[in-house]
Design a protein around this motif. Structure first.
Motif, PDB file in Angstrom:
ATOM      1  N   THR A  44       0.879  -1.102   0.009  1.00  0.00           N
ATOM      2  CA  THR A  44      -0.019  -0.093   0.055  1.00  0.00           C
ATOM      3  C   THR A  44       0.871   1.292  -0.032  1.00  0.00           C
ATOM      4  O   THR A  44       0.630   2.236  -0.705  1.00  0.00           O
ATOM      5  CB  THR A  44      -0.993  -0.038   1.158  1.00  0.00           C
ATOM      6  OG1 THR A  44      -1.775  -1.038   1.109  1.00  0.00           O
ATOM      7  CG2 THR A  44      -1.759   1.150   1.285  1.00  0.00           C
ATOM      8  N   GLU A  65      -0.904  -6.352 -12.079  1.00  0.00           N
ATOM      9  CA  GLU A  65      -1.892  -7.087 -11.505  1.00  0.00           C
ATOM     10  C   GLU A  65      -2.252  -6.558 -10.223  1.00  0.00           C
ATOM     11  O   GLU A  65      -3.518  -6.162  -9.731  1.00  0.00           O
ATOM     12  CB  GLU A  65      -1.957  -8.582 -11.539  1.00  0.00           C
ATOM     13  CG  GLU A  65      -2.989  -9.280 -10.831  1.00  0.00           C
ATOM     14  CD  GLU A  65      -3.042 -10.674 -11.032  1.00  0.00           C
ATOM     15  OE1 GLU A  65      -3.696 -11.473 -10.730  1.00  0.00           O
ATOM     16  OE2 GLU A  65      -1.586 -11.126 -11.282  1.00  0.00           O
ATOM     17  N   ARG A  99     -10.106   2.273  -3.925  1.00  0.00           N
ATOM     18  CA  ARG A  99     -10.852   3.200  -5.081  1.00  0.00           C
ATOM     19  C   ARG A  99      -9.956   4.498  -5.071  1.00  0.00           C
ATOM     20  O   ARG A  99     -10.804   5.589  -4.690  1.00  0.00           O
ATOM     21  CB  ARG A  99     -12.237   3.682  -4.293  1.00  0.00           C
ATOM     22  CG  ARG A  99     -12.913   2.339  -4.444  1.00  0.00           C
ATOM     23  CD  ARG A  99     -14.333   2.594  -3.739  1.00  0.00           C
ATOM     24  NE  ARG A  99     -15.310   1.425  -3.728  1.00  0.00           N
ATOM     25  CZ  ARG A  99     -16.635   1.465  -3.586  1.00  0.00           C
ATOM     26  NH1 ARG A  99     -17.149   2.595  -3.232  1.00  0.00           N
ATOM     27  NH2 ARG A  99     -17.166   0.487  -3.643  1.00  0.00           N
ATOM     28  N   GLN A 100      -8.753   4.334  -5.361  1.00  0.00           N
ATOM     29  CA  GLN A 100      -7.990   5.286  -5.653  1.00  0.00           C
ATOM     30  C   GLN A 100      -6.940   5.199  -6.796  1.00  0.00           C
ATOM     31  O   GLN A 100      -6.954   4.397  -7.503  1.00  0.00           O
ATOM     32  CB  GLN A 100      -6.746   5.363  -4.408  1.00  0.00           C
ATOM     33  CG  GLN A 100      -7.287   5.532  -3.362  1.00  0.00           C
ATOM     34  CD  GLN A 100      -7.538   6.755  -2.888  1.00  0.00           C
ATOM     35  OE1 GLN A 100      -6.931   7.901  -3.438  1.00  0.00           O
ATOM     36  NE2 GLN A 100      -8.861   7.208  -2.319  1.00  0.00           N
ATOM     37  N   ASN A 101      -6.654   6.356  -7.363  1.00  0.00           N
ATOM     38  CA  ASN A 101      -5.844   6.378  -8.698  1.00  0.00           C
ATOM     39  C   ASN A 101      -4.815   7.507  -8.232  1.00  0.00           C
ATOM     40  O   ASN A 101      -4.605   8.803  -8.737  1.00  0.00           O
ATOM     41  CB  ASN A 101      -6.660   6.834  -9.740  1.00  0.00           C
ATOM     42  CG  ASN A 101      -5.723   6.809 -10.975  1.00  0.00           C
ATOM     43  OD1 ASN A 101      -4.532   6.623 -11.019  1.00  0.00           O
ATOM     44  ND2 ASN A 101      -6.489   6.883 -12.249  1.00  0.00           N
ATOM     45  N   GLN A 144       2.697   0.059 -11.002  1.00  0.00           N
ATOM     46  CA  GLN A 144       1.994  -0.407 -12.289  1.00  0.00           C
ATOM     47  C   GLN A 144       2.722  -0.950 -13.147  1.00  0.00           C
ATOM     48  O   GLN A 144       2.594  -1.981 -13.770  1.00  0.00           O
ATOM     49  CB  GLN A 144       1.227   0.899 -12.778  1.00  0.00           C
ATOM     50  CG  GLN A 144       0.157   0.446 -13.737  1.00  0.00           C
ATOM     51  CD  GLN A 144      -0.398   1.623 -14.562  1.00  0.00           C
ATOM     52  OE1 GLN A 144       0.000   2.652 -14.420  1.00  0.00           O
ATOM     53  NE2 GLN A 144      -1.628   1.111 -14.803  1.00  0.00           N
ATOM     54  N   SER A 168      -5.885  -0.616  -6.707  1.00  0.00           N
ATOM     55  CA  SER A 168      -6.992   0.738  -7.232  1.00  0.00           C
ATOM     56  C   SER A 168      -8.471   0.626  -7.030  1.00  0.00           C
ATOM     57  O   SER A 168      -8.998   1.174  -6.496  1.00  0.00           O
ATOM     58  CB  SER A 168      -6.753   0.896  -8.798  1.00  0.00           C
ATOM     59  OG  SER A 168      -5.383   1.374  -9.168  1.00  0.00           O
ATOM     60  N   ARG A 169      -8.636  -0.885  -7.161  1.00  0.00           N
ATOM     61  CA  ARG A 169     -10.064  -1.253  -7.071  1.00  0.00           C
ATOM     62  C   ARG A 169     -10.500  -1.305  -5.553  1.00  0.00           C
ATOM     63  O   ARG A 169     -11.498  -0.831  -5.217  1.00  0.00           O
ATOM     64  CB  ARG A 169     -10.474  -2.273  -7.931  1.00  0.00           C
ATOM     65  CG  ARG A 169     -10.720  -2.344  -9.262  1.00  0.00           C
ATOM     66  CD  ARG A 169     -11.287  -3.634  -9.827  1.00  0.00           C
ATOM     67  NE  ARG A 169     -11.048  -4.662  -9.215  1.00  0.00           N
ATOM     68  CZ  ARG A 169     -10.448  -5.874  -9.913  1.00  0.00           C
ATOM     69  NH1 ARG A 169     -10.208  -5.988 -11.245  1.00  0.00           N
ATOM     70  NH2 ARG A 169     -10.131  -6.856  -9.352  1.00  0.00           N
ATOM     71  N   ALA A 170      -9.707  -2.053  -4.892  1.00  0.00           N
ATOM     72  CA  ALA A 170      -9.848  -2.142  -3.544  1.00  0.00           C
ATOM     73  C   ALA A 170      -9.888  -0.743  -2.592  1.00  0.00           C
ATOM     74  O   ALA A 170     -10.503  -0.762  -1.867  1.00  0.00           O
ATOM     75  CB  ALA A 170      -8.847  -3.139  -2.831  1.00  0.00           C
ATOM     76  N   TYR A 227      -1.281  -3.577  -8.662  1.00  0.00           N
ATOM     77  CA  TYR A 227      -1.591  -2.113  -9.079  1.00  0.00           C
ATOM     78  C   TYR A 227      -3.177  -2.099  -9.274  1.00  0.00           C
ATOM     79  O   TYR A 227      -3.875  -1.303  -8.719  1.00  0.00           O
ATOM     80  CB  TYR A 227      -1.016  -1.455 -10.155  1.00  0.00           C
ATOM     81  CG  TYR A 227      -1.348  -0.158 -10.256  1.00  0.00           C
ATOM     82  CD1 TYR A 227      -0.541   0.895  -9.478  1.00  0.00           C
ATOM     83  CD2 TYR A 227      -2.242   0.570 -11.154  1.00  0.00           C
ATOM     84  CE1 TYR A 227      -1.102   2.353  -9.498  1.00  0.00           C
ATOM     85  CE2 TYR A 227      -2.804   1.836 -11.180  1.00  0.00           C
ATOM     86  CZ  TYR A 227      -2.261   2.548 -10.370  1.00  0.00           C
ATOM     87  OH  TYR A 227      -2.577   4.126 -10.341  1.00  0.00           O
ATOM     88  N   GLN A 228      -3.536  -3.004  -9.881  1.00  0.00           N
ATOM     89  CA  GLN A 228      -5.066  -2.903 -10.586  1.00  0.00           C
ATOM     90  C   GLN A 228      -5.937  -3.227  -9.313  1.00  0.00           C
ATOM     91  O   GLN A 228      -6.966  -2.723  -8.974  1.00  0.00           O
ATOM     92  CB  GLN A 228      -5.530  -3.823 -11.539  1.00  0.00           C
ATOM     93  CG  GLN A 228      -4.967  -3.347 -13.001  1.00  0.00           C
ATOM     94  CD  GLN A 228      -5.770  -1.979 -13.264  1.00  0.00           C
ATOM     95  OE1 GLN A 228      -6.313  -0.905 -12.582  1.00  0.00           O
ATOM     96  NE2 GLN A 228      -6.254  -1.900 -14.560  1.00  0.00           N
ATOM     97  N   LEU A 229      -5.473  -4.281  -8.493  1.00  0.00           N
ATOM     98  CA  LEU A 229      -6.105  -4.729  -7.336  1.00  0.00           C
ATOM     99  C   LEU A 229      -6.181  -3.669  -6.239  1.00  0.00           C
ATOM    100  O   LEU A 229      -7.507  -3.450  -5.695  1.00  0.00           O
ATOM    101  CB  LEU A 229      -5.560  -6.203  -6.834  1.00  0.00           C
ATOM    102  CG  LEU A 229      -5.907  -7.354  -7.521  1.00  0.00           C
ATOM    103  CD1 LEU A 229      -4.919  -8.473  -7.158  1.00  0.00           C
ATOM    104  CD2 LEU A 229      -7.372  -7.777  -7.442  1.00  0.00           C
TER     105      LEU A 229
END
Length: 111
Positions: free
Chosen positions: A31, A47, A57-59, A42, A53-55, A49-51
């Motif tokens: 994190t 993979e 809810r940040q970019n 990224q 981002s979704r968990a 990074y995507q997880l």
């Protein structure tokens, strides 16, 4: 997660070796990596990074790009998205009322 922890323990990962201690430390270290070096995470671990981002809810990459914008342009963008009055907290985060912070600066610039 287990696959990454094994890679860390085997010395085949750029993630800090402390992340291989246990699952909780893995999450903490990854994190931190996510927020401090999002481009690198990224690039090296898409993979993961995507997880995150979704968990979360940040970019974070988008946040860093936004901070590179001229503050006056940022305020204009923010103002167009959110309506606030003279007595609202200033969107710059100073803690002052808008009228005591950037409103005076904008009026001086316009004059």
């Amino acid at each position: 997660m287990q696959r990454e922890i094994e890679a860390i323990r085997d010395g085949k990962s750029d993630i800090n070796s402390y992340a291989g201690t246990n699952e909780a430390e893995f999450f903490a270290v990854v994190t931190e990596y996510f927020f401090e070096k999002p481009e690198k995470l990224q690039e090296n671990h898409p993979e993961l990074y995507q997880l995150l981002s979704r968990a979360l809810r940040q970019n974070p990459k988008k946040r860093f790009l936004r901070s590179a914008i001229d503050p006056r342009e940022w305020l204009k963008t923010l103002r167009s998205r959110r309506k606030f009055g003279r007595n609202s907290p200033c969107p710059c985060g100073s803690g002052k009322k808008y009228k005591d912070c950037h409103l005076l600066q904008e009026q001086a610039t316009a004059a």
